[in-house]
Design an enzyme around this catalytic site. Structure first.
Site, PDB file in Angstrom:
ATOM      1  N   HIS A 138       0.885  -1.164   0.000  1.00  0.00           N
ATOM      2  CA  HIS A 138       0.000   0.000   0.000  1.00  0.00           C
ATOM      3  C   HIS A 138       0.925   1.216   0.000  1.00  0.00           C
ATOM      4  CE1 HIS A 138      -3.505  -2.527   0.903  1.00  0.00           C
ATOM      5  NE2 HIS A 138      -2.663  -3.207   1.668  1.00  0.00           N
ATOM      6  N   THR A 139       1.334   1.633  -1.206  1.00  0.00           N
ATOM      7  CA  THR A 139       2.369   2.655  -1.339  1.00  0.00           C
ATOM      8  C   THR A 139       1.981   4.005  -0.752  1.00  0.00           C
ATOM      9  OG1 THR A 139       1.635   3.156  -3.593  1.00  0.00           O
ATOM     10  CG2 THR A 139       3.418   1.557  -3.356  1.00  0.00           C
ATOM     11  N   CYS A 140       0.707   4.332  -0.737  1.00  0.00           N
ATOM     12  CA  CYS A 140       0.283   5.614  -0.156  1.00  0.00           C
ATOM     13  C   CYS A 140       0.591   5.681   1.336  1.00  0.00           C
ATOM     14  CB  CYS A 140      -1.214   5.839  -0.357  1.00  0.00           C
ATOM     15  SG  CYS A 140      -1.668   6.074  -2.077  1.00  0.00           S
ATOM     16  N   PHE A 141       0.633   4.513   1.972  1.00  0.00           N
ATOM     17  CA  PHE A 141       0.809   4.449   3.426  1.00  0.00           C
ATOM     18  C   PHE A 141       2.140   3.830   3.836  1.00  0.00           C
ATOM     19  CE2 PHE A 141      -3.724   4.018   2.381  1.00  0.00           C
ATOM     20  CZ  PHE A 141      -4.179   5.209   2.933  1.00  0.00           C
TER      21      PHE A 141
END
Length: 173
Positions: A138-141
């Protein structure tokens, strides 16, 4: 909207690309995906594993024991003992969306940011193996969902496959 995002900077982007293609011919660029190009242009980062471990958060079943959980121990053993610098950079790229040279701020992993520019620590979250045998990013997080594997061998196999598939453009879903 199209004008604001694309058309009003069309000439500037064109000039930038022409200059870029003078340095690296366009035909050569087609050999690389965006992740490989990033590693080529920025180089392989030297990742401070101790800083990475020290500033990692654990959630799900890993939260209570943290770095002492057997699966988390295996994760770090694989990263330290089995991954070369390229694989470490690809793992970081898999989880954060960018390689270490661009992902890790000068202040280290404690200042790692998400896509919203807020501090988002590298996070290892547990998921049941029945949900997915592969780790999910989950690259955003800056979070990796790491299955509750029953062996280090299995963890190494599926983690390596996940970061290699990401690098080749194949998806595991």
């Amino acid at each position: 909207m199209r004008y604001r995002l694309l058309d009003r900077v069309k000439e500037q982007v064109k000039a930038l690309l022409l200059g870029f293609y003078d340095v690296i011919p366009e035909a050569l660029l087609s050999l690389f995906d965006f992740q490989e190009l990033e590693l080529l242009l920025c180089g392989l980062p030297e990742i401070d594993i101790q800083d990475w471990k020290r500033h990692t958060e654990y959630t799900g079943d890993y939260e209570r024991k943290g770095a002492s959980h057997k699966v988390v121990k295996w994760f770090w053993e694989v990263v330290v003992d089995d991954f070369d610098e390229e694989h470490k950079a690809r793992l970081l790229q898999f989880v954060t969306g960018t390689s270490g040279a661009l992902a890790v701020p000068a202040q280290g992993f404690r200042a790692l940011q998400g896509n919203d520019n807020n501090i988002r620590r590298f996070t290892i979250n547990s998921i049941p193996e029945t949900v997915s045998v592969f780790p999910k990013a989950h690259t955003c997080f800056n979070r990796i969902d790491l299955p509750l594997y029953d062996s280090k061998k299995k963890l190494r196999k599926f983690l390596t496959m996940a970061i290699q598939m990401e690098a080749t453009g194949f998806d595991i879903d």
